[in-house]
Motif scaffolding. Structure first.
Motif, PDB file in Angstrom:
ATOM      1  N   ARG A 183       0.836  -1.204   0.000  1.00  0.00           N
ATOM      2  CA  ARG A 183       0.000   0.000   0.000  1.00  0.00           C
ATOM      3  C   ARG A 183       0.873   1.257   0.000  1.00  0.00           C
ATOM      4  O   ARG A 183       0.597   2.213  -0.728  1.00  0.00           O
ATOM      5  CB  ARG A 183      -0.920  -0.012   1.215  1.00  0.00           C
ATOM      6  CG  ARG A 183      -2.002   1.040   1.176  1.00  0.00           C
ATOM      7  CD  ARG A 183      -2.981   0.914   2.345  1.00  0.00           C
ATOM      8  NE  ARG A 183      -3.689  -0.352   2.324  1.00  0.00           N
ATOM      9  CZ  ARG A 183      -3.593  -1.302   3.266  1.00  0.00           C
ATOM     10  NH1 ARG A 183      -2.832  -1.133   4.316  1.00  0.00           N
ATOM     11  NH2 ARG A 183      -4.285  -2.413   3.169  1.00  0.00           N
ATOM     12  N   LEU A 184       1.931   1.256   0.798  1.00  0.00           N
ATOM     13  CA  LEU A 184       2.844   2.398   0.851  1.00  0.00           C
ATOM     14  C   LEU A 184       3.440   2.668  -0.529  1.00  0.00           C
ATOM     15  O   LEU A 184       3.442   3.799  -1.008  1.00  0.00           O
ATOM     16  CB  LEU A 184       3.954   2.140   1.869  1.00  0.00           C
ATOM     17  CG  LEU A 184       5.078   3.164   1.907  1.00  0.00           C
ATOM     18  CD1 LEU A 184       4.583   4.483   2.467  1.00  0.00           C
ATOM     19  CD2 LEU A 184       6.230   2.637   2.754  1.00  0.00           C
TER      20      LEU A 184
ATOM     21  N   LYS B 113       2.310   1.702  -3.443  1.00  0.00           N
ATOM     22  CA  LYS B 113       1.261   2.095  -4.384  1.00  0.00           C
ATOM     23  C   LYS B 113       0.976   3.588  -4.242  1.00  0.00           C
ATOM     24  O   LYS B 113       0.849   4.306  -5.240  1.00  0.00           O
ATOM     25  CB  LYS B 113      -0.003   1.281  -4.115  1.00  0.00           C
ATOM     26  CG  LYS B 113      -1.151   1.632  -5.037  1.00  0.00           C
ATOM     27  CD  LYS B 113      -2.393   0.845  -4.709  1.00  0.00           C
ATOM     28  CE  LYS B 113      -3.079   1.454  -3.519  1.00  0.00           C
ATOM     29  NZ  LYS B 113      -4.429   0.978  -3.282  1.00  0.00           N
ATOM     30  N   HIS B 114       0.911   4.080  -3.005  1.00  0.00           N
ATOM     31  CA  HIS B 114       0.661   5.503  -2.776  1.00  0.00           C
ATOM     32  C   HIS B 114       1.850   6.355  -3.242  1.00  0.00           C
ATOM     33  O   HIS B 114       1.647   7.452  -3.781  1.00  0.00           O
ATOM     34  CB  HIS B 114       0.329   5.768  -1.313  1.00  0.00           C
ATOM     35  CG  HIS B 114      -1.016   5.245  -0.914  1.00  0.00           C
ATOM     36  ND1 HIS B 114      -2.187   5.710  -1.468  1.00  0.00           N
ATOM     37  CD2 HIS B 114      -1.367   4.289  -0.034  1.00  0.00           C
ATOM     38  CE1 HIS B 114      -3.208   5.056  -0.941  1.00  0.00           C
ATOM     39  NE2 HIS B 114      -2.737   4.186  -0.071  1.00  0.00           N
ATOM     40  N   GLN B 115       3.056   5.853  -3.046  1.00  0.00           N
ATOM     41  CA  GLN B 115       4.232   6.580  -3.533  1.00  0.00           C
ATOM     42  C   GLN B 115       4.160   6.739  -5.049  1.00  0.00           C
ATOM     43  O   GLN B 115       4.428   7.817  -5.585  1.00  0.00           O
ATOM     44  CB  GLN B 115       5.524   5.845  -3.147  1.00  0.00           C
ATOM     45  CG  GLN B 115       5.871   5.927  -1.693  1.00  0.00           C
ATOM     46  CD  GLN B 115       7.070   5.053  -1.332  1.00  0.00           C
ATOM     47  OE1 GLN B 115       7.441   4.131  -2.063  1.00  0.00           O
ATOM     48  NE2 GLN B 115       7.679   5.338  -0.189  1.00  0.00           N
TER      49      GLN B 115
ATOM     50  N   ALA C 217       1.465   6.607  -6.983  1.00  0.00           N
ATOM     51  CA  ALA C 217       0.361   7.505  -7.326  1.00  0.00           C
ATOM     52  C   ALA C 217       0.764   8.960  -7.108  1.00  0.00           C
ATOM     53  O   ALA C 217       0.441   9.831  -7.930  1.00  0.00           O
ATOM     54  CB  ALA C 217      -0.873   7.155  -6.501  1.00  0.00           C
ATOM     55  N   ASP C 218       1.460   9.236  -6.018  1.00  0.00           N
ATOM     56  CA  ASP C 218       1.914  10.600  -5.748  1.00  0.00           C
ATOM     57  C   ASP C 218       2.889  11.088  -6.819  1.00  0.00           C
ATOM     58  O   ASP C 218       2.829  12.241  -7.242  1.00  0.00           O
ATOM     59  CB  ASP C 218       2.572  10.695  -4.366  1.00  0.00           C
ATOM     60  CG  ASP C 218       1.576  10.583  -3.231  1.00  0.00           C
ATOM     61  OD1 ASP C 218       0.360  10.763  -3.466  1.00  0.00           O
ATOM     62  OD2 ASP C 218       2.020  10.313  -2.090  1.00  0.00           O
TER      63      ASP C 218
ATOM     64  N   LYS D 230       0.989  12.070  -9.916  1.00  0.00           N
ATOM     65  CA  LYS D 230       0.329  13.364  -9.745  1.00  0.00           C
ATOM     66  C   LYS D 230       1.317  14.529  -9.892  1.00  0.00           C
ATOM     67  O   LYS D 230       0.941  15.613 -10.313  1.00  0.00           O
ATOM     68  CB  LYS D 230      -0.335  13.442  -8.367  1.00  0.00           C
ATOM     69  CG  LYS D 230      -1.549  12.566  -8.239  1.00  0.00           C
ATOM     70  CD  LYS D 230      -2.092  12.632  -6.826  1.00  0.00           C
ATOM     71  CE  LYS D 230      -3.173  11.589  -6.620  1.00  0.00           C
ATOM     72  NZ  LYS D 230      -3.593  11.493  -5.227  1.00  0.00           N
TER      73      LYS D 230
ATOM     74  N   SER E 273      -6.755  -3.005  -6.505  1.00  0.00           N
ATOM     75  CA  SER E 273      -6.879  -1.663  -7.071  1.00  0.00           C
ATOM     76  C   SER E 273      -6.009  -1.482  -8.315  1.00  0.00           C
ATOM     77  O   SER E 273      -5.988  -0.423  -8.898  1.00  0.00           O
ATOM     78  CB  SER E 273      -6.508  -0.626  -6.019  1.00  0.00           C
ATOM     79  OG  SER E 273      -5.175  -0.809  -5.609  1.00  0.00           O
TER      80      SER E 273
END
Length: 103
Positions: free
Chosen positions: A24-25, A27-29, A31-32, A35, A98
């Motif tokens: 999860r960490l 994946k968020h990295q 995604a960030d 962006k 996801s």
């Protein structure tokens, strides 16, 4: 996980939970980074994508293997029909991955 743990099966759920945290960490990295694309130096973007994406590509494969070959077969052997049906309903609510496109 709580259903398996209720039956005394703690090892696979513990390992999977730890892996979920790191996946999860990353994946968020990733995604960030996406962006921020175009607003950060390309070298920073590329290095981040290589690190986070590489980690996900390598570790998600093993994680799914463990789910398919250890966790789910254990659950199928351990949980009774009503427990499995309830778990399956929760899976549908939560979603499965996801990284896959919507239906």
């Amino acid at each position: 996980f709580p259903r398996l743990e209720k039956h005394g099966i703690t090892g696979p759920p513990r390992i999977m939970k730890l892996e979920y945290v790191e996946l999860r960490l990353r994946k968020h990295q990733l995604a960030d980074l996406v962006k921020k694309a175009g607003r950060i130096p390309f070298t920073v973007f590329a290095k981040g994508v290589q690190e986070a994406g590489g980690y996900l590509a390598e570790n998600l494969k093993g994680h799914i293997f463990k789910e398919d070959n250890i966790l789910y077969p254990t659950a199928l052997k351990t949980l009774d029909a009503a427990e499995w049906q309830a778990a399956n309903a929760e899976f549908d609510k939560i979603g499965y991955c996801s990284f896959t496109p919507g239906r």
